[in-house]
Design a protein around this motif. Structure first.
Motif, PDB file in Angstrom:
ATOM      1  N   TRP A 199       0.835  -1.202   0.000  1.00 45.35           N
ATOM      2  CA  TRP A 199       0.000   0.000   0.000  1.00 45.35           C
ATOM      3  C   TRP A 199       0.871   1.254   0.000  1.00 45.35           C
ATOM      4  CZ3 TRP A 199      -5.122  -1.690   0.141  1.00 45.35           C
ATOM      5  CH2 TRP A 199      -6.098  -0.700   0.024  1.00 45.35           C
ATOM      6  N   LEU A 200       1.967   1.225   0.762  1.00 49.30           N
ATOM      7  CA  LEU A 200       2.856   2.380   0.841  1.00 49.30           C
ATOM      8  C   LEU A 200       3.791   2.473  -0.365  1.00 49.30           C
ATOM      9  CD1 LEU A 200       3.988   2.500   4.598  1.00 49.30           C
ATOM     10  CD2 LEU A 200       2.514   4.124   3.403  1.00 49.30           C
ATOM     11  N   GLY A 201       4.295   1.322  -0.808  1.00 49.89           N
ATOM     12  CA  GLY A 201       5.323   1.315  -1.844  1.00 49.89           C
ATOM     13  C   GLY A 201       4.809   1.471  -3.257  1.00 49.89           C
ATOM     14  N   PHE A 202       3.553   1.105  -3.496  1.00 54.74           N
ATOM     15  CA  PHE A 202       3.025   1.130  -4.860  1.00 54.74           C
ATOM     16  C   PHE A 202       1.663   1.821  -4.883  1.00 54.74           C
ATOM     17  CE2 PHE A 202       5.686  -2.592  -4.240  1.00 54.74           C
ATOM     18  CZ  PHE A 202       6.592  -2.482  -5.284  1.00 54.74           C
ATOM     19  N   PRO A 203       1.631   3.134  -4.673  1.00 55.85           N
ATOM     20  CA  PRO A 203       0.346   3.853  -4.642  1.00 55.85           C
ATOM     21  C   PRO A 203      -0.395   3.792  -5.976  1.00 55.85           C
ATOM     22  CG  PRO A 203       2.186   5.387  -4.672  1.00 55.85           C
ATOM     23  CD  PRO A 203       2.766   4.034  -4.439  1.00 55.85           C
ATOM     24  N   GLY A 204       0.328   3.769  -7.092  1.00 56.55           N
ATOM     25  CA  GLY A 204      -0.334   3.660  -8.391  1.00 56.55           C
ATOM     26  C   GLY A 204      -1.021   2.323  -8.567  1.00 56.55           C
ATOM     27  N   PHE A 205      -0.393   1.267  -8.064  1.00 57.25           N
ATOM     28  CA  PHE A 205      -0.987  -0.064  -8.124  1.00 57.25           C
ATOM     29  C   PHE A 205      -2.266  -0.123  -7.300  1.00 57.25           C
ATOM     30  CE2 PHE A 205      -1.331  -4.358  -6.292  1.00 57.25           C
ATOM     31  CZ  PHE A 205      -1.371  -5.122  -7.449  1.00 57.25           C
TER      32      PHE A 205
END
Length: 392
Positions: free
Chosen positions: A90-96
């Protein structure tokens, strides 16, 4: 943290209350979850590792109660790992993560991750609730001499069967007819909330009753062992009672915020507009309890090990040797193997009666030690008050 809102968020047409909490400072909330789950994970593993200075004991086999305590810790560890993984993505891949909210999107992986990680967390913590209920049942049956290692198979069937059944059933009803077109309204989500909170409420209601009955049975068992109720036995009964109290105290502390939060969010869902000014205090309370859930839910694993075993220390012994592991019973007996006298017995009837009485006392000591395992002082009192110790 474990909440049915995690699965509800995976629906593109999620309700306004779920949108409120999931979009409230997501970076801060995920950071809180990662920090709390990581601390709990490391301390729980530290608690379970063998320590230097612990004298090895030869154990014929672990009791069903000690196995259940270990399984509860394993469920908490795996649940904490699920929280760390979900929050890290959730923190590392906001676009995902942003693609979860896309209606009729072509990329199925964000929704798959959302549903899969949420189900993993719910399943593991739900199984932990069922194991905690089984521990209360097993404690009562042990004192009544109706339980043993054979019942652990039934506990496995009940725990994992019910956890998987309720989880799958709730998810299937929530995402009907499909994940991309969930039904609108609160009604379709209510079965999912019920299947999530049913085992939690069962532990809150049933476990105190079972623990109270077990404590009463322990007092009767200690009195019947020698016909008197000494100070050592009274203190042992009190320690067992305190053990049960600590378990329920940890459970209430870690999960009461979930019940409060869900009540507040459900109330908000009943309102035509949750952004109205009169609802400001309720919205604030819901957001505060949401953050508290992120702190307390993962900490259950470590706090439970403190309730089960006490603080086991920092000095980890990583050298392999055959020894008792911390979650095994502090005291046991091979009385079960010798409970029945030989068919041919040429000794006197007096000797036979003493042998049977000694066996009964050994079985009583074994039952009490299963409930007080992890407490060295309790184990010493069991041994010293035993007729065998007294040279009977």
């Amino acid at each position: 943290m474990a909440s049915p809102r995690l699965e509800t968020y995976c629906c593109p047409n999620r309700d306004a209350a779920t949108q409120l909490v999931m979009n409230f400072q997501p970076e801060v909330f995920c950071g809180v979850c990662i920090g709390s789950a990581s601390i709990s994970l490391l301390l729980t593993i530290l608690q379970l590792l063998p320590k230097k200075g612990q004298s090895p004991r030869k154990m014929p086999k672990a009791s069903s109660s000690s196995t259940i305590l270990l399984l509860i810790s394993i469920c908490d560890i795996l649940g904490a790992l699920g929280m760390i993984f979900r929050s890290s993505v959730w923190l590392g891949f906001p676009g995902f993560i942003a693609n979860i909210s896309v209606v009729n999107g072509t990329d199925v992986w964000p929704s798959t991750f959302c549903v899969g990680s949420a189900m993993w967390i719910q399943l593991l913590y739900s199984a932990g609730f069922w194991w905690l209920f089984c521990y209360a049942v097993d404690s009562y049956l042990v004192v009544r001499r109706s339980a043993g290692l054979s019942t652990i198979v039934l506990y496995h069937m009940m725990t994992w069967g019910l956890a998987v059944l309720l989880c799958v059933e709730g998810i299937a009803l929530l995402y009907y007819p499909s994940l991309s077109s969930c039904e609108n309204g609160v009604e379709h989500a209510i079965p999912h909330y019920i299947t999530t909170y049913a085992p939690l409420l069962l532990v809150l209601v049933a476990n105190p009753i079972l623990f109270r009955r077990t404590v009463s049975a322990v007092a009767s068992l200690l009195k019947g062992r020698q016909g008197i109720y000494t100070e050592n036995e009274r203190r042992l009964g009190t320690e067992i009672q305190m053990r049960f109290f600590k378990i329920m105290l940890v459970f209430v502390i870690c999960w009461s915020s979930n019940i409060i939060n869900e009540t507040l969010l459900f109330y908000l869902e009943m309102q035509p507009d949750i952004n109205e000014m009169p609802l400001k205090n309720i919205r604030s309370a819901a957001l505060i309890t949401w953050i508290i859930m992120g702190v307390l839910n993962p900490m259950q694993g470590f706090l439970f090990t403190l309730a089960f075993y006490g603080w086991t220390g920092w000095r980890v012994d990583l050298k392999w040797r055959k020894r008792e592991i911390p979650w095994e019973s502090m005291s046991s007996s091979t009385a079960g193997e010798n409970a029945y006298p030989s068919p041919v017995n040429y000794q006197s009837n007096i000797h036979d009666s003493k042998k049977i009485s000694t066996t009964d006392s050994q079985q009583t000591d074994e039952a009490i030690s299963m409930l007080s395992e992890g407490n060295t002082s309790s184990d010493e009192r069991i041994t010293r008050s035993s007729p065998i110790y007294q040279g009977w």
